[in-house]
Design a protein around this motif. Structure first.
Motif, PDB file in Angstrom:
ATOM      1  N   GLY A 185      51.070  34.709   6.916  1.00  0.00           N
ATOM      2  CA  GLY A 185      50.704  33.740   7.939  1.00  0.00           C
ATOM      3  C   GLY A 185      51.521  33.878   9.203  1.00  0.00           C
ATOM      4  O   GLY A 185      51.737  32.893   9.922  1.00  0.00           O
ATOM      5  N   LEU A 186      51.962  35.107   9.505  1.00  0.00           N
ATOM      6  CA  LEU A 186      52.797  35.351  10.676  1.00  0.00           C
ATOM      7  C   LEU A 186      51.940  35.830  11.844  1.00  0.00           C
ATOM      8  O   LEU A 186      50.902  36.476  11.652  1.00  0.00           O
ATOM      9  CB  LEU A 186      53.852  36.418  10.347  1.00  0.00           C
ATOM     10  N   PRO A 187      52.352  35.527  13.067  1.00  0.00           N
ATOM     11  CA  PRO A 187      51.605  36.009  14.235  1.00  0.00           C
ATOM     12  C   PRO A 187      51.704  37.524  14.346  1.00  0.00           C
ATOM     13  O   PRO A 187      52.710  38.128  13.960  1.00  0.00           O
ATOM     14  CB  PRO A 187      52.300  35.316  15.410  1.00  0.00           C
ATOM     15  N   ILE A 188      50.662  38.158  14.882  1.00  0.00           N
ATOM     16  CA  ILE A 188      50.631  39.600  15.064  1.00  0.00           C
ATOM     17  C   ILE A 188      50.786  39.894  16.553  1.00  0.00           C
ATOM     18  O   ILE A 188      49.848  39.682  17.327  1.00  0.00           O
ATOM     19  CB  ILE A 188      49.322  40.207  14.519  1.00  0.00           C
ATOM     20  N   PRO A 189      51.951  40.354  16.975  1.00  0.00           N
ATOM     21  CA  PRO A 189      52.200  40.572  18.408  1.00  0.00           C
ATOM     22  C   PRO A 189      51.194  41.540  19.034  1.00  0.00           C
ATOM     23  O   PRO A 189      51.006  42.647  18.542  1.00  0.00           O
ATOM     24  CB  PRO A 189      53.614  41.169  18.429  1.00  0.00           C
ATOM     25  N   GLY A 190      50.530  41.098  20.092  1.00  0.00           N
ATOM     26  CA  GLY A 190      49.620  41.968  20.810  1.00  0.00           C
ATOM     27  C   GLY A 190      48.275  42.189  20.164  1.00  0.00           C
ATOM     28  O   GLY A 190      47.463  42.948  20.686  1.00  0.00           O
ATOM     29  N   GLY A 191      48.032  41.554  19.007  1.00  0.00           N
ATOM     30  CA  GLY A 191      46.772  41.766  18.310  1.00  0.00           C
ATOM     31  C   GLY A 191      46.888  42.869  17.271  1.00  0.00           C
ATOM     32  O   GLY A 191      47.800  43.702  17.312  1.00  0.00           O
ATOM     33  N   ARG A 192      45.954  42.876  16.334  1.00  0.00           N
ATOM     34  CA  ARG A 192      46.028  43.792  15.196  1.00  0.00           C
ATOM     35  C   ARG A 192      46.041  45.258  15.608  1.00  0.00           C
ATOM     36  O   ARG A 192      46.867  46.045  15.140  1.00  0.00           O
ATOM     37  CB  ARG A 192      44.857  43.532  14.242  1.00  0.00           C
ATOM     38  N   ARG A 193      45.112  45.653  16.455  1.00  0.00           N
ATOM     39  CA  ARG A 193      44.993  47.074  16.784  1.00  0.00           C
ATOM     40  C   ARG A 193      46.231  47.582  17.523  1.00  0.00           C
ATOM     41  O   ARG A 193      46.757  48.657  17.203  1.00  0.00           O
ATOM     42  CB  ARG A 193      43.729  47.325  17.596  1.00  0.00           C
ATOM     43  N   ALA A 194      46.698  46.847  18.496  1.00  0.00           N
ATOM     44  CA  ALA A 194      47.878  47.277  19.248  1.00  0.00           C
ATOM     45  C   ALA A 194      49.110  47.333  18.351  1.00  0.00           C
ATOM     46  O   ALA A 194      49.912  48.274  18.426  1.00  0.00           O
ATOM     47  CB  ALA A 194      48.119  46.335  20.423  1.00  0.00           C
ATOM     48  N   PHE A 195      49.269  46.327  17.485  1.00  0.00           N
ATOM     49  CA  PHE A 195      50.417  46.276  16.592  1.00  0.00           C
ATOM     50  C   PHE A 195      50.394  47.440  15.614  1.00  0.00           C
ATOM     51  O   PHE A 195      51.405  48.140  15.427  1.00  0.00           O
ATOM     52  CB  PHE A 195      50.410  44.939  15.832  1.00  0.00           C
ATOM     53  N   ALA A 196      49.236  47.670  14.972  1.00  0.00           N
ATOM     54  CA  ALA A 196      49.117  48.763  14.013  1.00  0.00           C
ATOM     55  C   ALA A 196      49.279  50.116  14.705  1.00  0.00           C
ATOM     56  O   ALA A 196      49.896  51.038  14.146  1.00  0.00           O
ATOM     57  CB  ALA A 196      47.765  48.686  13.304  1.00  0.00           C
ATOM     58  N   GLY A 197      48.744  50.241  15.919  1.00  0.00           N
ATOM     59  CA  GLY A 197      48.887  51.489  16.659  1.00  0.00           C
ATOM     60  C   GLY A 197      50.333  51.813  16.970  1.00  0.00           C
ATOM     61  O   GLY A 197      50.760  52.974  16.899  1.00  0.00           O
ATOM     62  N   GLU A 198      51.115  50.795  17.311  1.00  0.00           N
ATOM     63  CA  GLU A 198      52.535  51.008  17.594  1.00  0.00           C
ATOM     64  C   GLU A 198      53.273  51.465  16.345  1.00  0.00           C
ATOM     65  O   GLU A 198      54.145  52.345  16.411  1.00  0.00           O
ATOM     66  CB  GLU A 198      53.148  49.715  18.126  1.00  0.00           C
ATOM     67  N   LEU A 199      52.927  50.883  15.195  1.00  0.00           N
ATOM     68  CA  LEU A 199      53.547  51.302  13.944  1.00  0.00           C
ATOM     69  C   LEU A 199      53.208  52.758  13.629  1.00  0.00           C
ATOM     70  O   LEU A 199      54.060  53.523  13.175  1.00  0.00           O
ATOM     71  CB  LEU A 199      53.087  50.399  12.790  1.00  0.00           C
ATOM     72  N   MET A 200      51.959  53.132  13.863  1.00  0.00           N
ATOM     73  CA  MET A 200      51.552  54.521  13.626  1.00  0.00           C
ATOM     74  C   MET A 200      52.380  55.478  14.494  1.00  0.00           C
ATOM     75  O   MET A 200      52.833  56.528  14.017  1.00  0.00           O
ATOM     76  CB  MET A 200      50.065  54.684  13.931  1.00  0.00           C
ATOM     77  N   GLU A 201      52.576  55.128  15.737  1.00  0.00           N
ATOM     78  CA  GLU A 201      53.358  55.987  16.625  1.00  0.00           C
ATOM     79  C   GLU A 201      54.813  56.076  16.166  1.00  0.00           C
ATOM     80  O   GLU A 201      55.441  57.145  16.256  1.00  0.00           O
ATOM     81  CB  GLU A 201      53.286  55.455  18.057  1.00  0.00           C
ATOM     82  N   ARG A 202      55.366  54.987  15.657  1.00  0.00           N
ATOM     83  CA  ARG A 202      56.762  54.986  15.207  1.00  0.00           C
ATOM     84  C   ARG A 202      56.989  55.969  14.060  1.00  0.00           C
ATOM     85  O   ARG A 202      58.070  56.534  13.935  1.00  0.00           O
ATOM     86  CB  ARG A 202      57.185  53.583  14.763  1.00  0.00           C
ATOM     87  N   VAL A 203      55.960  56.143  13.211  1.00  0.00           N
ATOM     88  CA  VAL A 203      56.119  57.050  12.065  1.00  0.00           C
ATOM     89  C   VAL A 203      55.491  58.414  12.325  1.00  0.00           C
ATOM     90  O   VAL A 203      55.325  59.220  11.410  1.00  0.00           O
ATOM     91  CB  VAL A 203      55.546  56.426  10.778  1.00  0.00           C
ATOM     92  N   GLY A 204      55.124  58.690  13.573  1.00  0.00           N
ATOM     93  CA  GLY A 204      54.648  60.016  13.934  1.00  0.00           C
ATOM     94  C   GLY A 204      53.202  60.303  13.613  1.00  0.00           C
ATOM     95  O   GLY A 204      52.826  61.467  13.428  1.00  0.00           O
ATOM     96  N   LEU A 205      52.365  59.257  13.554  1.00  0.00           N
ATOM     97  CA  LEU A 205      50.940  59.444  13.291  1.00  0.00           C
ATOM     98  C   LEU A 205      50.118  59.043  14.503  1.00  0.00           C
ATOM     99  O   LEU A 205      50.575  58.309  15.380  1.00  0.00           O
ATOM    100  CB  LEU A 205      50.519  58.615  12.066  1.00  0.00           C
ATOM    101  N   ASN A 206      48.881  59.524  14.537  1.00  0.00           N
ATOM    102  CA  ASN A 206      47.982  59.285  15.660  1.00  0.00           C
ATOM    103  C   ASN A 206      47.390  57.879  15.579  1.00  0.00           C
ATOM    104  O   ASN A 206      46.688  57.562  14.619  1.00  0.00           O
ATOM    105  CB  ASN A 206      46.860  60.325  15.654  1.00  0.00           C
ATOM    106  N   PRO A 207      47.645  57.002  16.550  1.00  0.00           N
ATOM    107  CA  PRO A 207      47.086  55.641  16.503  1.00  0.00           C
ATOM    108  C   PRO A 207      45.563  55.616  16.590  1.00  0.00           C
ATOM    109  O   PRO A 207      44.948  54.598  16.257  1.00  0.00           O
ATOM    110  CB  PRO A 207      47.726  54.948  17.708  1.00  0.00           C
ATOM    111  N   ASP A 208      44.947  56.726  16.994  1.00  0.00           N
ATOM    112  CA  ASP A 208      43.487  56.786  17.031  1.00  0.00           C
ATOM    113  C   ASP A 208      42.875  56.864  15.637  1.00  0.00           C
ATOM    114  O   ASP A 208      41.657  56.772  15.483  1.00  0.00           O
ATOM    115  CB  ASP A 208      43.025  57.998  17.849  1.00  0.00           C
TER     116      ASP A 208
END
Length: 295
Positions: free
Chosen positions: A131-154
């Motif tokens: 039940g926590l807020p997702i900063p910037g919305g789901r897609r932006a948040f998940a995309g940032e995580l993908m970039e942090r671990v070296g994967l393509n956010p696309d």
């Protein structure tokens, strides 16, 4: 690790952790009961910003210890403190808070990632469930995580089966980071990967620790794997810690015969292996950042 710990409070403190399993032999409800002790009075500490490696052969009790610490199973005896709080019997909101602070990366990413969910849903699920807020919305948040671990956010729309084993493990690491943990438990997180991919994932884990400053409890059966990532090592055998100490000390001056056996099992590439092992241990001691030096 250099410096004194006198003024540093442990992030995690396990005291006399014990796990016994009751089995029934002979078949049926009238079979004779027997008790198997998987973990026997294990005590250790993990300090802020450091990596403690828990090493031992299969069946030594190290993964059971990790599950006890993560509260994925209840201990028979002993206590667990986290950030100064007794969480041994945490329930409700206290347990939810603990689960945010402690995350696990499992050995097989494909069995721990829901095959029916997209990567975007997998990476945002921890916040949704809490039940926590997702900063910037789901897609932006998940995309940032993908970039942090070296994967393509696309590739957020893809499913786990569309990734390689190393990529899937990176997704598992990204999911663990989603809630901003203070401790990440890596339970044989690289043992199922090819050697070259292991090195890449280990580099990733080191970089993430430098960037975020969290601690690792790193579970492995191979001392060669933990040599590069660990500040301290605890060696387990038959549910008991038989030796522990700074990484370089354990490699250079192993005290327990079992530790020496594990070291001897490291593949030797050529006759100069022993010399390079000693030099590598000395280099580790001089170049690995101590927990106090990490951001």
């Amino acid at each position: 690790m250099t410096g004194s710990r006198a003024d540093v409070r442990p992030l995690l403190r396990a005291r006399d952790l014990t796990k016994r399993f009751t089995t029934r032999g002979g078949g049926g409800p009238l079979g004779r009961k027997s008790v198997f002790t998987a973990v026997d009075s294990v005590s250790f500490e993990v300090f802020p910003h450091e990596t403690l490696a828990l090493v031992g052969e299969s069946g030594s009790g190290k993964s059971t210890t990790a599950r006890l610490v993560a509260k994925l199973m209840e201990a028979t005896d002993g206590t667990i403190e986290f950030a100064g709080r007794d969480v041994t019997h945490a329930r409700g909101t206290d347990l939810a808070r603990f689960r945010n602070d402690v995350q696990v990366v499992f050995q097989d990413p494909f069995s721990s990632l829901n095959p029916r969910h997209t990567v975007e849903r997998i990476l945002t699920a921890p916040l949704v469930y809490q039940g926590l807020p997702i900063p910037g919305g789901r897609r932006a948040f998940a995309g940032e995580l993908m970039e942090r671990v070296g994967l393509n956010p696309d590739h957020l729309h893809r499913y786990p089966a569309q990734f390689s084993g190393g990529q899937a493990q990176r997704i598992g690491i990204a999911r663990a980071l989603a809630v901003g943990p203070k401790l990440v438990i890596c339970d044989e997180a690289v043992s199922a990967l090819d050697v070259s991919v292991q090195a890449q994932v280990m580099d990733l884990l080191l970089r993430l620790q430098r960037e975020s400053g969290f601690s690792y409890l790193f579970i492995a059966h191979d001392l060669a794997v933990v040599r590069r990532i660990s500040h301290r090592i605890a060696v387990m055998k038959q549910g008991v810690i038989v030796e522990s100490g700074p990484c370089a000390e354990v490699f250079e001056h192993p005290r327990d015969p079992y530790t020496r056996t594990l070291l001897a099992a490291i593949p030797r590439i050529d006759p100069e292996w022993d010399r390079r092992r000693r030099e590598g241990a000395a280099e580790h001691a001089s170049t690995t950042a101590s927990p106090e030096e990490l951001p």
